[in-house]
Scaffold this motif. Sequence first.
Motif, PDB file in Angstrom:
ATOM      1  N   GLU A 149      16.476  24.110  11.431  1.00 38.95           N
ATOM      2  CA  GLU A 149      15.529  24.544  10.405  1.00 38.95           C
ATOM      3  C   GLU A 149      16.170  25.474   9.372  1.00 38.95           C
ATOM      4  N   GLY A 150      17.479  25.722   9.527  1.00 40.81           N
ATOM      5  CA  GLY A 150      18.160  26.606   8.587  1.00 40.81           C
ATOM      6  C   GLY A 150      17.902  28.079   8.838  1.00 40.81           C
ATOM      7  N   LYS A 151      17.494  28.437  10.058  1.00 42.78           N
ATOM      8  CA  LYS A 151      17.202  29.834  10.398  1.00 42.78           C
ATOM      9  C   LYS A 151      18.234  30.361  11.380  1.00 42.78           C
ATOM     10  N   LYS A 152      18.277  31.682  11.523  1.00 40.37           N
ATOM     11  CA  LYS A 152      19.197  32.323  12.458  1.00 40.37           C
ATOM     12  C   LYS A 152      18.404  32.962  13.593  1.00 40.37           C
ATOM     13  N   ILE A 153      18.984  32.896  14.788  1.00 43.38           N
ATOM     14  CA  ILE A 153      18.335  33.496  15.954  1.00 43.38           C
ATOM     15  C   ILE A 153      18.584  34.999  15.965  1.00 43.38           C
ATOM     16  N   VAL A 154      17.625  35.753  16.500  1.00 42.58           N
ATOM     17  CA  VAL A 154      17.772  37.206  16.628  1.00 42.58           C
ATOM     18  C   VAL A 154      18.286  37.505  18.030  1.00 42.58           C
ATOM     19  N   PRO A 155      19.518  38.008  18.189  1.00 41.75           N
ATOM     20  CA  PRO A 155      20.072  38.279  19.533  1.00 41.75           C
ATOM     21  C   PRO A 155      19.334  39.432  20.217  1.00 41.75           C
ATOM     22  N   LEU A 156      19.433  39.473  21.546  1.00 43.30           N
ATOM     23  CA  LEU A 156      18.750  40.492  22.343  1.00 43.30           C
ATOM     24  C   LEU A 156      19.770  41.263  23.175  1.00 43.30           C
ATOM     25  N   ASP A 157      19.533  42.541  23.355  1.00 42.66           N
ATOM     26  CA  ASP A 157      20.302  43.380  24.276  1.00 42.66           C
ATOM     27  C   ASP A 157      19.387  43.745  25.442  1.00 42.66           C
ATOM     28  N   ILE A 158      19.751  43.335  26.651  1.00 46.41           N
ATOM     29  CA  ILE A 158      18.898  43.537  27.833  1.00 46.41           C
ATOM     30  C   ILE A 158      19.732  44.118  28.953  1.00 46.41           C
ATOM     31  N   GLN A 159      19.192  45.149  29.602  1.00 42.66           N
ATOM     32  CA  GLN A 159      19.919  45.781  30.705  1.00 42.66           C
ATOM     33  C   GLN A 159      18.998  45.994  31.899  1.00 42.66           C
ATOM     34  N   LEU A 160      19.459  45.549  33.070  1.00 41.09           N
ATOM     35  CA  LEU A 160      18.799  45.826  34.344  1.00 41.09           C
ATOM     36  C   LEU A 160      19.851  46.440  35.261  1.00 41.09           C
TER      37      LEU A 160
END
Length: 826
Positions: free
Chosen positions: A321-332
Motif C-alpha cells: 500500500e506504499g506505507k511504512k510499519i511502525v516498529p515496537l520496543d517490547i521488554q519482558l
Amino acid sequence: MIYPTTFEQKVGFDRVRELAIASCLCPLGEQRVRDVKFTTDPSTIFEWIEQTHEMKTICLMEDNFPTDGFIDITPALKKLQIDGQWLDENELHQLRRSLETIKQLLNFIKRVSEKYPSIAKLATGVNYYPYVIERINSIIDRFGRIKDNASPQLAEIRVSIRSKEASVSKLVQSILRHAREGGIVDSDAQPTVREGRVVIPVAAANKRKLKGIVHDESATGKTVFIEPVEVVELNNEIRELEYEERREIVKILIEFTDNIRPYLPDLLSAYDFMGEIDFIRAKALVAIEFEGSKPILSSDTTGIYLRQARHPILQLSLKKEGKKIVPLDIQLNKQNRILLISGPNAGGKSVCLKTVGLLQYMLQCGFLPCTLENSEMGIFSNIFIDIGDEQSIENDLSTYSSHLINMKQILRSSDEQSLILIDEFGSGTEPTAGGAIAEAILQELRDKGTYGVITTHYSNLKHFAANTPGIINGAMLFDIERIEPLFKLEIGKPGSSFAFEIARKIGLPETVLNEAANKVGSDYITFEKHLRKISRDKRYWEKKRDSIRLANKRAEEAEQKLQKELEELEKKRKEILAAAKKEAQEILATVNKQIENTIRIIKESNAEKNQTKKAREEIEKLKTEVTQLGQDTDALVERKMELIKQRQARKASKKNQKTTNEHKAQVQKEEKPIEPGDKVKVEGSDVIGEVISINEKTASIAVGGMITVVKTKKLKRVSSGEFQNIAKQKPKPAGNFDIYKRRLNFKSDIDIRGYRAEEAIEAVQDLIDDALMLGFSKVRILHGKGDGILRQVVRDLLKSTPGIKWFGDEHIEFGGAGITVVELDV
C-alpha cells in the motif's frame, strides 16, 4: 507445548511458511519448510539460527553461490533399491545436473568454510562420486539423449536405421514424383509421418490409385495418409530396428543402474544435504526480505527484549500500500514479566501481541526474527494464545465460554518457562464480573511466574497492574488532536480507550455522548482526562527532549569544528610570529651594524657637532622604525588570521553548495527513467547505442548500423559527452572481430528440458537477444512434449517478445510439437 493447534494461523506463521516455500529451489527444500516445527532445545535453536544467519550473509556478500540445478531425483533413486529397476534418459539427465550442483555446493563451501563454520559443518561426510557423473557422460550427451557410442551394438543398430531411413526417403520421393506426374496427389504434397511410418497425403477420391496401407485421414476426411506398399517392408524393418534399439538402450541403463546401486545411500545423503541447503537459503531470503537479524540468545534466562520489532506479514501488506510499519520496543524480564497493554480500538494492541508471539515462534523454528541485532531473546517451553472469536455452534460454546476454556488450559499448563498471549482480556461478558474474574486470573498467572503480553480495556486491570509487582502497564499512543492512533507502544503507564473522542469523530449526536458521560460517572471521565493529559504532556516533553538532544548534538559538532579551526589558527599564528621574529632579528642586526658604524664616524670626526647631530638623528630614526615594527607585529598577525578565517569560510560555503548541487543532479538523474532517444550503455560490455523504443522488459537500441533488443535492466543511461568519449575510445575493428567470433560460436538450438519456468524464460530470452544481435533469422527450442507446460511458457514468452516474425512446431519427423521453431525479423 503450543496451544491451541491453530496457533500458527493466529499469529501469521502460516504466511511466513508460504513465503519460505516460494523461495525454495526444489521440492526437497519445500518439504523441509512444511515439516519445520517449534523446538525447545537451546542447542538446536542456536545451531539453526547460526546457519540461517551465515546463509543470509552468503546471499548478501557472496556472488558465486550456486542456485541452478536444484532437482529432486530422490524418488527415482529410491526405486533403484529394487533389483531390475533403472533410470530412463530424462532421469539420468536430471541426476547429472543435480550432482553437478551438489559438486558446486561442496566446492563453494570448501572455499568459504572458515568464514561460515555452521554451513561448512553440513557438508561433512557428503560425497557426490565423480565416477557417477563420468559414467553418465559416457552414456548421454548434453541434451540428455543416449549417445551412439554408448555401446558397440547401439552404434551398429543406429547406423542400420539411418541407412534404411535414407532408402525409405529416397523410395518415397520416387513414388511421390510418379504420383504427381499421374495426378494422384497435389503438386505441393510432401511426405509426412503417421504412427512412425512415412506416408503420402492423397485426396480421398484417389486413394485407390496408390497402392498401400491407409494409416490416417484428415479431420475433414478429404485427405488420407497412405504408406506405399513398396516401402512397407522397409518401414517394418526400421520398426524392428527401433525395437532392438530400445532394448539395447534399456540394457545400457540397467547396467548403469547396477553399477551405481552400491552408491545409493551416499547419493541419497547428498540429496538430503542439497535439500537442507535449499531450506536454509529459503529462511535466509525471508530474513533479507523482512530485515530479520540474529538476536542475542540466552538459554539460561527466559525473557524478551525486542528492539524495533516488526510483524513481517503486516510489513508486507503495508509495503504493497506504499506505507511504512511502525516498529515496537517490547521488554519482558524477571522484574516485569507481564505487560498489560491498553489503548484505543484499532490502535495496534492485537498486532503488538501477535508480533511478540510470531517472532518468538519464528526464533524457535530457526527463522531470524524481524528485530535489530541487539535484541535479546530467551527460550520458552510453552506458548499459549487466546485471541479472536472462538464461539462454536456445534459445541454450544459462546465467545466467553471459549475464552474461559482457554484460560483453564493456560492456568493448568503455564509455568515460569511459559509465554502467554491474551487479547481483550475479560471481555465477552458482563463487565463487573468479567473484570473481576480477569483480575483473579492475572493474579494467578503472576504468582506462577509466567511471562506474557495481555491487552484489555478494563480499568480495574490497569489499576491492578499499576499496584502489583511483576506486572507493568503499557499504552498504545493516540493523537488526540487528529483523533487517530499512532501505533506506538509506551511502557510504564496505562492507555485510554478514547471511546468518547472516537464516537464524536464518527458523528454520534452530542446529546447521546453527554448522556453517556453522565451515566458513566465523573470518576471515569476524570481518570480518562488524566490519562490523556499525561499522554499529551509526555509527548510534548518527548518532543522537547528530542529537540534539545538534537540542538546539543549540533552544538557539540560546531564546538568540535571550532576547536579544530582554532588549533589550525594557533598553528598558523605561531608560524607567522616565528617569521616576524626572524624578520625583526634581521632588522635589529642591521640596526646594530648601523649604530656601530655611526659611533665609528663620530670617533673619526672627533665629535664634530654637525656629524654628531646627524648620527644621532639616524639612530633616533632607526629606533623609531624598530619600535614601530614591534607595535605592528601583533596587528599583522591578527589581520592574517582574520584573512585565513574568511578564506576557510568561503571554501566551506562553496563545498557545501557544490555537494548540494551534485546531490540534486544525481537524484534527478536517478529518478528519470530511460526514454527513446537516450544514449545508453549495456552493462557488462562496451556496447553503446541510442534507444529506439522501450517497454517494461526490453528495449530496441541502435548500435552502429544495427538495431538490437536488450533487456531494460541491463541498460545504463550515459551523457552525450560520455557517449562520444566511449565511441572514440572503442576500437571498431576489435568490436567487429568480437561480433564475428560470437557469430562463429553462436548455437541456434537450445535444450530446456528439465528447466524450471524461470530458468526456461531466462534461457530463451538470452537466445532470442543473441540471435537478433548477431543477425540470425531462425532458432530452435527443444522443450519436449510431456504435459505441455514448458511449451506453453515458451510460447507465451514469444508472443510478448519483439522481433519475432513467426513461431510454431517443428516438422513432424524432426521433433514435431516437442520443438518450437522461431523465425526472427532481422
